[in-house]
Design a protein around this motif. Structure first.
Motif, PDB file in Angstrom:
ATOM      1  N   ASN A   1       0.854  -1.184   0.000  1.00 16.64           N
ATOM      2  CA  ASN A   1       0.000   0.000   0.000  1.00 16.64           C
ATOM      3  C   ASN A   1       0.899   1.246   0.000  1.00 16.64           C
ATOM      4  O   ASN A   1       1.735   1.388  -0.873  1.00 16.64           O
ATOM      5  CB  ASN A   1      -0.973  -0.031   1.178  1.00 16.64           C
ATOM      6  CG  ASN A   1      -1.908  -1.222   1.125  1.00 16.64           C
ATOM      7  OD1 ASN A   1      -2.324  -1.636   0.040  1.00 16.64           O
ATOM      8  ND2 ASN A   1      -2.246  -1.782   2.271  1.00 16.64           N
ATOM      9  N   ASP A   2       0.769   2.109   0.985  1.00 23.41           N
ATOM     10  CA  ASP A   2       1.608   3.304   1.035  1.00 23.41           C
ATOM     11  C   ASP A   2       2.846   3.114   1.899  1.00 23.41           C
ATOM     12  O   ASP A   2       3.630   4.058   2.090  1.00 23.41           O
ATOM     13  CB  ASP A   2       0.792   4.493   1.569  1.00 23.41           C
ATOM     14  CG  ASP A   2      -0.290   4.937   0.599  1.00 23.41           C
ATOM     15  OD1 ASP A   2      -0.051   4.825  -0.625  1.00 23.41           O
ATOM     16  OD2 ASP A   2      -1.365   5.376   1.052  1.00 23.41           O
ATOM     17  N   CYS A   3       3.046   1.907   2.425  1.00 21.11           N
ATOM     18  CA  CYS A   3       4.224   1.613   3.242  1.00 21.11           C
ATOM     19  C   CYS A   3       5.344   1.057   2.374  1.00 21.11           C
ATOM     20  O   CYS A   3       5.103   0.243   1.476  1.00 21.11           O
ATOM     21  CB  CYS A   3       3.871   0.590   4.326  1.00 21.11           C
ATOM     22  SG  CYS A   3       2.529   1.077   5.412  1.00 21.11           S
ATOM     23  N   CYS A   4       6.551   1.490   2.617  1.00 22.33           N
ATOM     24  CA  CYS A   4       7.690   0.946   1.861  1.00 22.33           C
ATOM     25  C   CYS A   4       8.945   1.024   2.713  1.00 22.33           C
ATOM     26  O   CYS A   4       9.021   1.782   3.684  1.00 22.33           O
ATOM     27  CB  CYS A   4       7.877   1.686   0.538  1.00 22.33           C
ATOM     28  SG  CYS A   4       8.042   3.469   0.671  1.00 22.33           S
ATOM     29  N   GLY A   5       9.926   0.210   2.352  1.00 19.94           N
ATOM     30  CA  GLY A   5      11.172   0.200   3.100  1.00 19.94           C
ATOM     31  C   GLY A   5      12.091  -0.905   2.634  1.00 19.94           C
ATOM     32  O   GLY A   5      11.775  -1.647   1.696  1.00 19.94           O
ATOM     33  N   ILE A   6      13.236  -1.005   3.282  1.00 21.57           N
ATOM     34  CA  ILE A   6      14.236  -2.032   2.958  1.00 21.57           C
ATOM     35  C   ILE A   6      14.489  -2.883   4.195  1.00 21.57           C
ATOM     36  O   ILE A   6      14.618  -2.359   5.305  1.00 21.57           O
ATOM     37  CB  ILE A   6      15.553  -1.397   2.479  1.00 21.57           C
ATOM     38  CG1 ILE A   6      15.372  -0.755   1.097  1.00 21.57           C
ATOM     39  CG2 ILE A   6      16.673  -2.443   2.413  1.00 21.57           C
ATOM     40  CD1 ILE A   6      16.612  -0.063   0.558  1.00 21.57           C
ATOM     41  N   VAL A   7      14.541  -4.188   3.986  1.00 18.94           N
ATOM     42  CA  VAL A   7      14.962  -5.124   5.033  1.00 18.94           C
ATOM     43  C   VAL A   7      16.344  -5.627   4.630  1.00 18.94           C
ATOM     44  O   VAL A   7      16.510  -6.210   3.552  1.00 18.94           O
ATOM     45  CB  VAL A   7      13.978  -6.294   5.185  1.00 18.94           C
ATOM     46  CG1 VAL A   7      14.503  -7.307   6.193  1.00 18.94           C
ATOM     47  CG2 VAL A   7      12.604  -5.773   5.611  1.00 18.94           C
ATOM     48  N   ASN A   8      17.332  -5.360   5.452  1.00 17.84           N
ATOM     49  CA  ASN A   8      18.715  -5.654   5.104  1.00 17.84           C
ATOM     50  C   ASN A   8      18.959  -7.145   4.907  1.00 17.84           C
ATOM     51  O   ASN A   8      18.339  -7.984   5.563  1.00 17.84           O
ATOM     52  CB  ASN A   8      19.662  -5.124   6.184  1.00 17.84           C
ATOM     53  CG  ASN A   8      19.685  -3.606   6.237  1.00 17.84           C
ATOM     54  OD1 ASN A   8      19.483  -2.943   5.218  1.00 17.84           O
ATOM     55  ND2 ASN A   8      19.919  -3.049   7.414  1.00 17.84           N
ATOM     56  N   GLY A   9      19.889  -7.439   3.994  1.00 18.55           N
ATOM     57  CA  GLY A   9      20.237  -8.819   3.708  1.00 18.55           C
ATOM     58  C   GLY A   9      21.262  -9.368   4.677  1.00 18.55           C
ATOM     59  O   GLY A   9      21.696  -8.698   5.616  1.00 18.55           O
ATOM     60  N   VAL A  10      21.664 -10.608   4.428  1.00 18.12           N
ATOM     61  CA  VAL A  10      22.659 -11.291   5.247  1.00 18.12           C
ATOM     62  C   VAL A  10      23.890 -11.526   4.371  1.00 18.12           C
ATOM     63  O   VAL A  10      23.790 -12.130   3.300  1.00 18.12           O
ATOM     64  CB  VAL A  10      22.113 -12.639   5.758  1.00 18.12           C
ATOM     65  CG1 VAL A  10      23.162 -13.365   6.583  1.00 18.12           C
ATOM     66  CG2 VAL A  10      20.841 -12.416   6.567  1.00 18.12           C
ATOM     67  N   LYS A  11      25.028 -11.047   4.813  1.00 20.48           N
ATOM     68  CA  LYS A  11      26.245 -11.181   4.013  1.00 20.48           C
ATOM     69  C   LYS A  11      26.867 -12.564   4.203  1.00 20.48           C
ATOM     70  O   LYS A  11      27.087 -13.012   5.330  1.00 20.48           O
ATOM     71  CB  LYS A  11      27.244 -10.092   4.377  1.00 20.48           C
ATOM     72  CG  LYS A  11      26.820  -8.694   3.941  1.00 20.48           C
ATOM     73  CD  LYS A  11      27.922  -7.671   4.158  1.00 20.48           C
ATOM     74  CE  LYS A  11      27.489  -6.301   3.650  1.00 20.48           C
ATOM     75  NZ  LYS A  11      28.552  -5.284   3.844  1.00 20.48           N
TER      76      LYS A  11
END
Length: 315
Positions: free
Chosen positions: A236-246
């Motif tokens: 919807n109007d929510c957005c963002g980034i979830v960090n990865g695992v190196k």
């Protein structure tokens, strides 16, 4: 009732696994095909999965159907074509683990799946129908896929889509973009890579690109994979980034499929097949899980053989 039914290609990934003493590349025959990968990844992580597709009546075909069964994916929808070969994808891997593809696919089994080989019963009995774009490159598999998506949508299934772009399988980039966009209006959850985002939206900006897709096609949830950086989401109007695992990457083949299969397995585990029932907090938790699954896959060779089990991801 199945949690997830995937439709599309199942094939052999002849994946470069080394170099001989004389400098000749060595290839391993790994089971693959993006939709089949998603079905297996979800199954290994606890979901009840099924697969619809077509294989050749050959040793590779038998190996593929055995692989699905060993990974608890229901194979009632797998058709054996006695007059076509199982499809092969040649996967070369760079020192950094990045892939390049070439295909032996003309008139091969996966492209010959037809609409009348897919029963309404198979499409009624699934919570999620998942498909990719490779089955849209040729007939009759394109018509079979379009029909299945439309029928499953009518029966109330959540539709999930991963439009993998493989340049050599389309006549032109314009044809690919048109074909990959064709069913977007029916999709509830779209998973794309950061490389495919500009193809579908016209921009590589994560925020504006996903907003264009959301506004144009009313897609409830858009996920953009960013490699080791993690995943971007628009809900919807929510957005963002979830960090990865190196991790140290050995082979990125199948990482995106593992990511999406892991995400869908969490929808099944939460019994939240209606995307509207999700919250942003829950989506972020599910993406953290999916990122860990994908990272572990890249640390090992092959697609399906590298996919983690639920025990491996337990904290």
């Amino acid at each position: 009732m199945y949690d997830i039914t995937a439709i599309g290609e199942i094939l052999i990934d002849l994946t470069q696994s080394g170099i001989s003493d004389t400098g000749i590349p060595i290839y391993s025959a790994n089971p693959g095909g993006a939709p089949a990968n998603v079905a297996v990844a979800a199954s290994k992580l606890g979901a009840k999965s099924a697969f619809i597709g077509k294989i050749g009546d050959d040793a590779y075909g038998k190996f593929l159907i055995d692989t699905l069964k060993k990974n608890r994916v229901v194979t009632d929808g797998v058709v054996i074509d006695k007059s076509a070969n199982t499809t092969l994808a040649i996967v070369s891997v760079s020192e950094g683990g990045e892939r390049s593809f070439s295909f032996y696919r003309k008139n091969c089994a996966d492209t010959r799946l037809s609409e009348n080989e897919i029963s309404d019963e198979q499409l009624k009995n699934t919570r999620i129908l998942h498909f990719g774009s490779l089955s849209l490159t040729d007939e009759p598999s394109k018509s079979a896929t379009v029909s299945s998506v439309c029928r499953a949508k009518d029966y109330g299934a959540t539709i999930t889509y991963d439009p993998n772009y493989r340049e050599s399988l389309w006549n032109s980039r314009n044809e690919a973009v048109k074909g990959m966009k064709e069913l977007l209006g029916l999709v509830d959850v779209l998973k794309i890579s950061d490389e495919e985002l500009p193809m579908l939206s016209g921009t590589d900006d994560l925020n504006s690109g996903t907003k264009i897709l959301y506004d144009t096609y009313a897609i409830k949830l858009i996920l953009v994979t960013l490699g080791e950086k993690g995943a971007y989401y628009r809900f919807n109007d929510c957005c963002g980034i979830v960090n990865g695992v190196k991790v140290k990457a050995a082979d990125t083949n199948g990482a995106g499929d593992t990511f999406f299969g892991a995400f869908l397995s969490r929808m099944a585990a939460e019994n939240k097949f209606d995307v509207s029932a999700l919250t942003e907090e829950k989506i972020r938790q599910m993406l953290e899980f999916a990122n860990r699954a994908a990272a572990l896959t890249t640390s090992r060779s092959g697609a399906i053989p590298a996919m983690p089990s639920l025990d491996e991801l337990s904290i």
